[in-house]
Scaffold this active site. Structure first.
Site, short mmCIF file in Angstrom:
data_model
loop_
_atom_site.label_atom_id
_atom_site.label_comp_id
_atom_site.label_asym_id
_atom_site.label_seq_id
_atom_site.Cartn_x
_atom_site.Cartn_y
_atom_site.Cartn_z
N SER A 171 16.83 -39.73 -8.96
CA SER A 171 17.92 -38.88 -9.49
C SER A 171 18.83 -39.71 -10.40
O SER A 171 19.32 -39.21 -11.41
CB SER A 171 18.70 -38.20 -8.37
N ASP A 172 19.05 -40.96 -10.06
CA ASP A 172 19.78 -41.85 -10.96
C ASP A 172 19.06 -41.99 -12.30
O ASP A 172 19.66 -41.92 -13.37
CB ASP A 172 19.88 -43.26 -10.36
N LEU A 173 17.76 -42.21 -12.21
CA LEU A 173 17.00 -42.55 -13.41
C LEU A 173 16.84 -41.33 -14.31
O LEU A 173 17.01 -41.42 -15.54
CB LEU A 173 15.64 -43.11 -13.01
N GLY A 176 20.14 -40.57 -15.90
CA GLY A 176 20.43 -41.54 -16.96
C GLY A 176 19.64 -41.24 -18.23
O GLY A 176 20.16 -41.35 -19.35
#
Lengths: 404, 404
Positions: A171-173, A176
């Site tokens: 989810s971060d990636l 981003g």
């Protein structure tokens, strides 16, 4: 190095990066890879990831993998001097990226109105957990929680097992990556309008947008998609099969490919057997078919089947661990392992650039910065005189300069 | 509708879309969502996804979720008339996107040299499985296989379980997203150079780029990362815990947050107990701690702990299924469920736009196209006269027009 940077698609774009940890730094690293001039603004203690993961010659490979192609300036944003320096940086930048909890920018005195007055061409990008409006806007966010709240964990995992997070912080990636896309789209839009705008990407929303046919099936039927492990929910045979020396993955995505697969196993008769001729029949007799197929494949090693099946146009491959991935000649041919220098430090390996641009390729044009490794250089670029910089350092408003 | 489109960040950008199935259509849909004019070129049989998934009033929600904001033109690219029409389309377009196996564009008479001569400003984007060079370049690709070959499956799953694919087709989706980013970056680059260029994104490379700290730990230590299920490989307590009415996910990402978490459970003493005061100690006594925490949390329902812990700044949340996700008021507040009309057909629900742009928001400015639903309109736009279009239809070189 300057020549390399000059080749980047985003050359000439200046990004002020207030992000730390993962989603934001991934966004700004991608912008840097594409040629932008990324200035990472850190607190005097620095991005916490600098201290995380295994250290090599005193530096974190984890940090390096998210922070190549950036310069670092240390500003104490709670001091007047630090605030002044940040405003100076923003006034002639193209992009600001932040991943604070919603509202933090306001508390730093950088409300939307202030930023608009400071630099109407500035694109202000925010990456956060849930979005800046709605009942959960103020909740603290973290990748694992976003995986849970987005439905990803609910569908990920074995049919008879628990909901399962993905091991990488997806989810971060993905957030981003969406944020990098939003920033570059806003740059294109600005060429028409002359104005900057806000870009906001939430981690939960990013994964929700990736529910793909699981979401459309839910909307079409009202039935909640279940976990199905490595089996395809709608098609069989498909999945992992047992060769003499281990498993391979096979994706028989439609009947024509399935026919070729079964032919190569001398099981072509299956497609004309009334029990198996339809996909529905094959789904109902999954276990029988699995045994039939495994018993044939067990007669030869993986390398044999990979050669035979790929040649027949049947998508298949090994389940590789990361050592095998990074030793794969294909990964080498695609330059998917690169090295980046740490500023005045060791050279570190990391995954390469997945976006291959023909004439303005992604490059490592800046090392991974030491904390505050470019403070004096950057402050000088935006017009601070040497004695002003010295005074700011003296007051603790800005961090160590090039030669701490 | 035209007014809405005019607001998009990529308004004015024309994309010729030769893609089908997933990775490419996801890329071009994102470009369309951002305001580009996307012309989906289909064979007379159409994108196979038109026939996949549950049908609603005769149309596929699966197809709709990847093909809003596009127009459809049917061209037989093996006919002279179809080739001529495609060349005409490409000669004044900005972007071509394709996801054939490497080499197919050449076979269609559209080598890099031909395209360059036809339109030097054209950005030519390719999404494929392994990249167009290297020993596996010619292999057939499929999401499941890319998940296996990239190392994703190897780290995804329970510690005592099998390697596990992600349920959503994440290699298709992440590759599509990187490709959209590459295209928009090339548009920015073109403003400086005046020239188009190639953009290539491979599914395997895309997932390799997301191995994050798993990759950096491997490079730093030489140790192959193992599957750890929902437990964090390096930190404890972290994971799923048992409340009175089910589990919640809690991410105690560092000691300060862990202290707040344990305080709320009246387990604050743990942090000063010599057995547990270091993370190493907690990792070694994981099962003891899990029982201690679960026994406290079992005294209250999930809603209680979500309220208490979020208020204390501890990242936590429920593991939602897709029905719960799409019923979440936060998801509604973020407009993460939208509706798009099928051309002359029903309105269908689908996940919304994760990139929120302040002044040029993503919108549904085009319905999901019928197969060839804009053939005549588009051919007329690029200069074909009505009798020429009729002749092409007659010859089978182009498909049904607006009124089939």
């Amino acid at each position: 190095m300057a020549d390399e940077a000059a080749k980047g698609a985003l050359h000439g774009l200046r990004v002020i990066d207030l992000t730390r940890v993962l989603s934001g730094p991934f966004c700004t690293m991608i912008l840097g890879d594409l040629g932008a001039d990324v200035i990472k603004v850190e607190t005097p203690r620095g991005d916490p990831v600098r201290g995380q993961g295994t250290m090599t010659d005193g530096v974190s490979g984890y940090f390096a993998g998210f922070n190549r192609n950036k310069r670092s300036v240390v500003l104490d944003l709670y001091s007047e001097g630090g605030k002044t320096a940040l405003r100076r940086l923003l006034s002639d930048a193209d992009v600001l990226v932040e991943n604070f909890r919603p509202g933090t920018l306001d508390k730093l005195g950088l409300s939307a109105e202030v930023l608009q007055a400071l630099n109407p061409r500035l694109i202000v990008a925010s990456v956060n957990g849930y979005g800046s409006s709605g009942p959960h806007a103020g909740r603290p966010a973290f990748d694992f929680i976003a995986q849970a709240m987005s439905g990803f964990m609910g569908v990920n995992g074995a049919a008879d097992g628990a909901p399962m997070r993905a091991a990488p912080p997806i989810s971060d990636l993905v957030a981003g990556l969406y944020a990098a896309l939003g920033v570059v789209a806003a740059v294109v839009g600005r060429q028409r309008t002359g104005q900057g705008q806000t870009v906001e990407v939430a981690m939960v929303n990013s994964l929700v947008s990736m529910m793909a046919y699981l979401a459309s099936e839910y909307f079409a039927t009202g039935r909640v998609p279940q976990r199905t492990g490595n089996d395809h929910p709608l098609v069989y045979p498909y999945g992992l099969f047992d060769c003499a020396d281990g498993q391979i993955a096979v994706a028989n995505s439609h009947d024509e490919i399935l026919r070729r697969f079964l032919d190569r196993l001398d099981l072509g008769w299956i497609m004309s057997d009334p029990r198996y001729e339809t996909n529905a029949g094959r789904m109902a007799r999954r276990e029988e078919l699995r045994e039939l197929i495994n018993s044939r494949m067990a007669g030869q090693p993986r390398a044999h089947w990979l050669q035979v099946l790929n040649a027949a146009g049947v998508p298949c491959g090994e389940v590789k661990d990361l050592a095998q991935v990074f030793a794969d000649p294909q990964i080498a041919a695609q330059d998917m392992v690169i090295e980046a220098d740490w500023q005045d430090g060791p050279s570190l390996k990391m995954p390469g650039f997945p976006v291959k641009l023909g004439t303005t390729p992604c490059t490592v044009h800046r090392p991974v910065p030491r904390l505050g490794g470019h403070t004096a250089e950057i402050l000088a670029e935006v017009g601070f005189a040497p004695d002003q910089i010295a005074a700011l350092v003296q007051a603790g408003a800005v961090g160590p300069g090039d030669d701490p």
